[in-house]
Scaffold this active site. Sequence first.
Site, short mmCIF file in Angstrom:
data_model
loop_
_atom_site.label_atom_id
_atom_site.label_comp_id
_atom_site.label_asym_id
_atom_site.label_seq_id
_atom_site.Cartn_x
_atom_site.Cartn_y
_atom_site.Cartn_z
N LYS A 242 -23.42 39.92 -59.65
CA LYS A 242 -22.69 41.19 -59.67
C LYS A 242 -21.53 41.16 -58.69
CE LYS A 242 -26.31 44.05 -61.49
NZ LYS A 242 -27.13 45.24 -61.36
N ARG A 243 -21.72 40.50 -57.57
CA ARG A 243 -20.67 40.40 -56.54
C ARG A 243 -19.40 39.80 -57.13
NH1 ARG A 243 -19.03 42.28 -52.38
NH2 ARG A 243 -20.30 44.10 -52.55
#
Length: 307
Positions: A242-243
């Site tokens: 997700k980062r």
Amino acid sequence: MFIDKQQVTGRFAPSPTGPLHVGSLVAAVGSYVMARQAGGLWLMRMEDLDEPRVVPGMADDMLRTLEALGFQWDGEVMRQSRRKDAYQEALDELMKRGLVYACGCSRAEIARIASAPHENGELLYPGICREGLPEGKEERAYRVTVYDELIAFNDLVMGHYSEILTASSGDFVVKRADGPFAYQLAVVVDDHFQGVNQVVRGADLFTSTPRQIYLQTLLGYETPVYAHLPLVTGPGGAKLSKRDNALSLAEGRDLATEGGGLLVRALRFLGQNVPDELEKAGCREVLEWGVANFDMCRVPRVGGEFG
Ligand code: GLU
């Protein structure tokens, strides 16, 4: 808000546990273009119920990002953290009818008895506390009783699917004793309250759907139409980081410049034949193209990398 019975009402319901990312963008685009193509409403709901996982400020960050990408939603943003009374009311109703019971089993205890966990790590609950909390056990969760019946639905992308809950999840949790209401209950109560009749979301929630349909049946709610969209993965089908895929303005993304291109990629990820000239277009123009041209039949069942 007055909602006409025939009116299509879709929604986007992210959990503000991190910035918007390419995976959630695909769900936003899919749910938006489908609702608008049907002349329907598109509502926004922040699923901020699981307080330990919610990152402060992320709900607003997501909303700003969505606005910068040209999305316009109808009405006020609903926040699940402010809807606990409604979930309690639904839980009370199920309890009153003897459909919910207190369970004192820990995950480790269930894992020892249950058969192998499902792919998503969920365990089939073997019903240990169904007949009452065994001596010396403390309440850990409230579970809804399920029966040996087939729950079936037709997903607009994935096709026909059915499940017998006694074989897939067993009696499932609707609330932690000292913690939040379960997503399964909250989503059903909210979709009903908001008049949502079209649920378009990521395929990670596909196998939650029979549990949600079951709760809708128990609570006397209508079942929406479902479309589960393919998931964005990392290289080689790995879970998306997700980062690395964050789309937050706060992370320095210039969405005024790159937003249109991102939306084109999201539509192409959903199998749509977006003309090359739109790659340089603004966000609104791309979304409008999506609303006019989105074709559900083109959406693939299998996900992959965000091209
Ligand atoms: N809040 C869920 C998520 O972000 C989506 C819930 C839903 O669309 O039903 O994964």
